[in-house]
Design a protein around this motif. Sequence first.
Motif, PDB file in Angstrom:
ATOM      1  N   PHE A  25      -2.957   9.077  -0.624  1.00 12.90           N
ATOM      2  CA  PHE A  25      -4.154   9.751  -0.137  1.00 12.90           C
ATOM      3  C   PHE A  25      -4.452   9.454   1.326  1.00 12.90           C
ATOM      4  O   PHE A  25      -5.121  10.233   1.997  1.00 12.90           O
ATOM      5  N   ASP A  26      -3.952   8.322   1.821  1.00 14.51           N
ATOM      6  CA  ASP A  26      -4.224   7.945   3.211  1.00 14.51           C
ATOM      7  C   ASP A  26      -3.229   6.863   3.627  1.00 14.51           C
ATOM      8  O   ASP A  26      -2.628   6.194   2.776  1.00 14.51           O
ATOM      9  N   GLU A  27      -3.066   6.703   4.921  1.00 16.51           N
ATOM     10  CA  GLU A  27      -2.198   5.648   5.441  1.00 16.51           C
ATOM     11  C   GLU A  27      -2.852   4.298   5.161  1.00 16.51           C
ATOM     12  O   GLU A  27      -4.002   4.062   5.543  1.00 16.51           O
ATOM     13  N   VAL A  28      -2.133   3.402   4.472  1.00 11.76           N
ATOM     14  CA  VAL A  28      -2.689   2.126   4.039  1.00 11.76           C
ATOM     15  C   VAL A  28      -2.212   1.013   4.970  1.00 11.76           C
ATOM     16  O   VAL A  28      -1.012   0.872   5.229  1.00 11.76           O
ATOM     17  N   GLU A  29      -3.154   0.237   5.456  1.00  5.69           N
ATOM     18  CA  GLU A  29      -2.804  -0.896   6.309  1.00  5.69           C
ATOM     19  C   GLU A  29      -2.151  -1.989   5.465  1.00  5.69           C
ATOM     20  O   GLU A  29      -2.696  -2.405   4.444  1.00  5.69           O
ATOM     21  N   LEU A  30      -0.976  -2.438   5.891  1.00  2.00           N
ATOM     22  CA  LEU A  30      -0.312  -3.551   5.219  1.00  2.00           C
ATOM     23  C   LEU A  30      -0.545  -4.857   5.964  1.00  2.00           C
ATOM     24  O   LEU A  30      -1.186  -5.769   5.470  1.00  2.00           O
ATOM     25  N   ILE A  31      -0.022  -4.932   7.209  1.00  2.00           N
ATOM     26  CA  ILE A  31      -0.072  -6.207   7.915  1.00  2.00           C
ATOM     27  C   ILE A  31       0.342  -5.994   9.363  1.00  2.00           C
ATOM     28  O   ILE A  31       1.036  -5.030   9.688  1.00  2.00           O
ATOM     29  N   VAL A  32      -0.105  -6.871  10.237  1.00  2.00           N
ATOM     30  CA  VAL A  32       0.371  -6.942  11.622  1.00  2.00           C
ATOM     31  C   VAL A  32       1.064  -8.281  11.802  1.00  2.00           C
ATOM     32  O   VAL A  32       0.488  -9.326  11.491  1.00  2.00           O
ATOM     33  N   LEU A  33       2.305  -8.243  12.272  1.00  2.00           N
ATOM     34  CA  LEU A  33       3.093  -9.462  12.445  1.00  2.00           C
ATOM     35  C   LEU A  33       3.708  -9.483  13.836  1.00  2.00           C
ATOM     36  O   LEU A  33       4.031  -8.439  14.409  1.00  2.00           O
ATOM     37  N   SER A  34       3.890 -10.676  14.349  1.00  2.00           N
ATOM     38  CA  SER A  34       4.580 -10.833  15.628  1.00  2.00           C
ATOM     39  C   SER A  34       6.085 -10.839  15.409  1.00  2.00           C
ATOM     40  O   SER A  34       6.570 -11.014  14.280  1.00  2.00           O
ATOM     41  N   GLY A  35       6.826 -10.654  16.481  1.00  2.00           N
ATOM     42  CA  GLY A  35       8.279 -10.749  16.384  1.00  2.00           C
ATOM     43  C   GLY A  35       8.716 -12.092  15.834  1.00  2.00           C
ATOM     44  O   GLY A  35       9.660 -12.172  15.035  1.00  2.00           O
ATOM     45  N   LEU A  36       8.033 -13.162  16.247  1.00  2.00           N
ATOM     46  CA  LEU A  36       8.373 -14.496  15.752  1.00  2.00           C
ATOM     47  C   LEU A  36       8.140 -14.601  14.253  1.00  2.00           C
ATOM     48  O   LEU A  36       8.973 -15.156  13.516  1.00  2.00           O
TER      49      LEU A  36
END
Length: 231
Positions: A25-36
Amino acid sequence: MGDIFGPPREDPAAAVQRLVHDSAFDEVELIVLSGLELCTSGVDRQALFDPAVAAAWRSLPDRARDSALREISASFVFRRLMRIVPQTGKVEHAPELNILRDARTDPAFALTAAFDGSDGRGLRMFGFGEAVVIESPVAAPGRRRDVQRMGPLGWLFRYTLASKPIAADVLVKWTRPALPRKAKGRVIMAFRRGQDRAEVVAISRRGKATRNGVPLDAGTLDDVVSGLVRN
């Protein structure tokens, strides 16, 4: 610091099903992660990982990598992204991390959308059943010196989960804004399980487009780009 033996937020399998259901139904936020954080999670060995981040990780001395593993693990526990199951001693990750890792380990399809001739960061997509995991770049808050010193390891990546139609719309919209100053155009490459070659859509700065080298009519471009995700 969080309790490494703390209770899970919810049943992992049920949580994955809930997130996939909501993504219809909508784009769901999962997570924000750094390259590290991605590298310490083992994602650097999976499909279409950013080569600049992987190279920066490999260039670190063993002692620095070991230290990063310990620090990121502690951070994941604090953020309730990881815990140790008391009965088995096994490490259990949050559903958001499991979706990200599973989608990159064995995707039904994988797609990159990049700028030709520019170091601007584009999109990546990974088929996850009937849903799609979308990776998009995130600017670091402000001009933080600690992030700048980390180079590519400090880059931030946003992960969302969406249905194929929603993900297709995200990709079509990515083709429309003005290009970064140095970019010659856009290149989208789609890789599918069982196919030897990628499907390539190239769009020049002037808007001329090709599909596997064959010119495309401007009126069909959106449908072709959308089909890279939908089909």
